[in-house]
Design a protein around this motif. Sequence first.
Motif, PDB file in Angstrom:
ATOM      1  N   LEU A 286       0.818  -1.207   0.000  1.00  0.00           N
ATOM      2  CA  LEU A 286       0.000   0.000   0.000  1.00  0.00           C
ATOM      3  C   LEU A 286       0.855   1.262   0.000  1.00  0.00           C
ATOM      4  N   LEU A 287       0.258   2.309  -0.552  1.00  0.00           N
ATOM      5  CA  LEU A 287       0.864   3.637  -0.550  1.00  0.00           C
ATOM      6  C   LEU A 287      -0.174   4.628  -0.049  1.00  0.00           C
ATOM      7  N   GLU A 288       0.174   5.435   0.946  1.00  0.00           N
ATOM      8  CA  GLU A 288      -0.775   6.404   1.485  1.00  0.00           C
ATOM      9  C   GLU A 288      -0.762   7.676   0.643  1.00  0.00           C
ATOM     10  N   LYS A 289      -1.951   8.130   0.257  1.00  0.00           N
ATOM     11  CA  LYS A 289      -2.073   9.329  -0.568  1.00  0.00           C
ATOM     12  C   LYS A 289      -3.073  10.290   0.071  1.00  0.00           C
ATOM     13  N   ALA A 290      -2.743  11.570   0.029  1.00  0.00           N
ATOM     14  CA  ALA A 290      -3.616  12.589   0.608  1.00  0.00           C
ATOM     15  C   ALA A 290      -4.863  12.762  -0.247  1.00  0.00           C
ATOM     16  N   VAL A 291      -6.005  12.948   0.411  1.00  0.00           N
ATOM     17  CA  VAL A 291      -7.268  13.195  -0.279  1.00  0.00           C
ATOM     18  C   VAL A 291      -7.388  14.688  -0.582  1.00  0.00           C
ATOM     19  N   PRO A 292      -7.560  15.076  -1.845  1.00  0.00           N
ATOM     20  CA  PRO A 292      -7.734  16.498  -2.163  1.00  0.00           C
ATOM     21  C   PRO A 292      -8.933  17.090  -1.421  1.00  0.00           C
ATOM     22  N   GLY A 293      -8.700  18.141  -0.680  1.00  0.00           N
ATOM     23  CA  GLY A 293      -9.781  18.772   0.069  1.00  0.00           C
ATOM     24  C   GLY A 293     -10.072  18.117   1.390  1.00  0.00           C
ATOM     25  N   GLY A 294      -9.497  16.954   1.653  1.00  0.00           N
ATOM     26  CA  GLY A 294      -9.629  16.296   2.951  1.00  0.00           C
ATOM     27  C   GLY A 294     -11.049  16.070   3.416  1.00  0.00           C
ATOM     28  N   LYS A 295     -11.967  15.790   2.513  1.00  0.00           N
ATOM     29  CA  LYS A 295     -13.359  15.593   2.903  1.00  0.00           C
ATOM     30  C   LYS A 295     -13.537  14.219   3.551  1.00  0.00           C
ATOM     31  N   ARG A 296     -14.030  14.217   4.775  1.00  0.00           N
ATOM     32  CA  ARG A 296     -14.305  13.021   5.573  1.00  0.00           C
ATOM     33  C   ARG A 296     -13.032  12.290   6.007  1.00  0.00           C
ATOM     34  N   MET A 297     -12.116  11.995   5.090  1.00  0.00           N
ATOM     35  CA  MET A 297     -10.847  11.364   5.439  1.00  0.00           C
ATOM     36  C   MET A 297      -9.706  12.166   4.823  1.00  0.00           C
ATOM     37  N   GLN A 298      -8.606  12.256   5.531  1.00  0.00           N
ATOM     38  CA  GLN A 298      -7.480  13.058   5.068  1.00  0.00           C
ATOM     39  C   GLN A 298      -6.614  12.306   4.062  1.00  0.00           C
ATOM     40  N   SER A 299      -6.607  10.971   4.141  1.00  0.00           N
ATOM     41  CA  SER A 299      -5.783  10.187   3.228  1.00  0.00           C
ATOM     42  C   SER A 299      -6.408   8.811   3.037  1.00  0.00           C
TER      43      SER A 299
END
Length: 585
Positions: A286-299
Amino acid sequence: MPTQLLLKPQEMNLEVLGHLQQAYENLGLDSGYLQHNWRSWQETDGIEIYAGYQNQQMQGLLAFDRQHSLILEVLALPGFHDQGVEAAMLDAIIEQENLIACQLLAGDEKRYNLLVDYGFRPGRTYQVADWQVMKLELSTAVLLEKIKSRQFSRSYPQKETVAIERVPAAREYEQIKDALQSLIDRLGGLERYVKKGQTVVIKPNIVSDHGLKKDGTVVGGVVTDKKVVKAMVDLLLPVAGKVIVAEGSSINRSATTKMFAHYGYDEVVALDPQRVSLVDLNTDKLLEKAVPGGKRMQSRQIPVTLEEADVIISLPVMKIHFAAGVSLSIKNLQGAVPPLEKYMSHFFGLWQNLVNINHLVKPDLIIIDGTVGQEDFGPISGTPKVMNLLVGGTNPVAVDAVAMRIMGFDPTESPPVLLAYLQGLGPIESDMIDVAGPPLEELIDAFKRPQLDLSNGKDFKVHVGGACSGCRAYLHFTLSKLRRPDPKNPDGLLIDRPFGKADHVYLGPNHQEAIDPEANNVFMGLCQQHHAHLGTHLPGCPPHSEVIIDGIFQFFPDVPKAKYADKSEEAVLGEMLQTILAGMK
């Protein structure tokens, strides 16, 4: 969601700070917290200040953290607190940003009540320097209700093309392969998507074993037809260097490899064993990636197989989803994340997290298998529906919008499709989508929709309260297990078992009746999180089926609980999630 108040961007200057300080003093709040935040805002990218204007008069201020879709402050200026200014500013920012959260200084009861009345629900608490703050999430049901009457329009640089191809009724392998080739040609040809020697990952929908009976009979519409997958691989092999068929089954999640064997995927690999392989995304690195806009979950955790692919081709099925409305290309990427992420998606917000995955995993080509679809109680327990179609394109929202219209749906009826549209992932407007192939009007064949039964039992009361399709559908699944003979009274149903006093289940954000704290109360999901102290709270948006089953079957301790999946798997995932949540407090 009409509003007469306009939000105008403001510079972060001393005049704005002065207005904020006056508002804090008027509310009796700790100005030290404001001063700390002001310094932090000036040093942080993505913080925006808006003033709320009505009749050219500034009436309030709002601070917004764009990177996390988080309101940091919403304040009416002195003299306007009783005029609904805060609610009007919330209307305006939600129209602009849709699903958001709000940060609030703990102990600020007036604004807490205002936000809860609006439709925000309390989440976790945490420290900001010396102050304890609370994060409140906007109820998805409230958002969907507020935008129901809106005529949204998004600008796009160009129209999207969605191609449709008919498949001969016999659906022989070569016929499917020819139709697939023709569809891809309508979209510019395979060379537009795949270059010589590239690694191509195909993501079909192999959700469970329900698509093949024990006698070997195929049940169409449950999983992507193996002939479609095989034909896609066959077309790719002259060009691609390597082809990977990758899936992470959503039911009995450790069984993806068994699913490949169950559906005979050795036949697909046999096309070229040196270059064709199968990958279980549930066990991938797995690779952790940031969620654009951080809606509900940050990554989100994304499988390396998808991240390292040169080309991704998504092959979903044209089918109903009893909670999401449809399961098409946007929903298909739920299988692209590992088991804990799937479980967490329900806890933090399933619809938004499906959109988040589509921000992070972007198929280059989408082809919906509509050879045989599934109507009624999809995605695994519905009825096959012969359509003899393939629907393809490059934009998930546009492809889903066209497929939904063929299925007799308006694209706004599926919460994840609607949210993806609102967040700029693609158009749903007919005039922004060019359809290549047979006229859409000739293809429309409405799918039968599932009928949800949330009716009461004798002492078992369900209070729906404007719940969205998620909670209603997943509660229906559990209640259907109670509509069978009661072992204590075979002449009656479990749901009608007499309890002496009523058991109440509350879902949705809107309830007018008073809640009896002495009753047996169950509160479902984010919408009812503010009532958690009055009974049993089932967390999630919507709560996972296993969570609902546990919450409802507590009233029937003598009855074996219904199963959604292998209990040991769900229990382990639940324990892992609780460990994560404990670390967030």
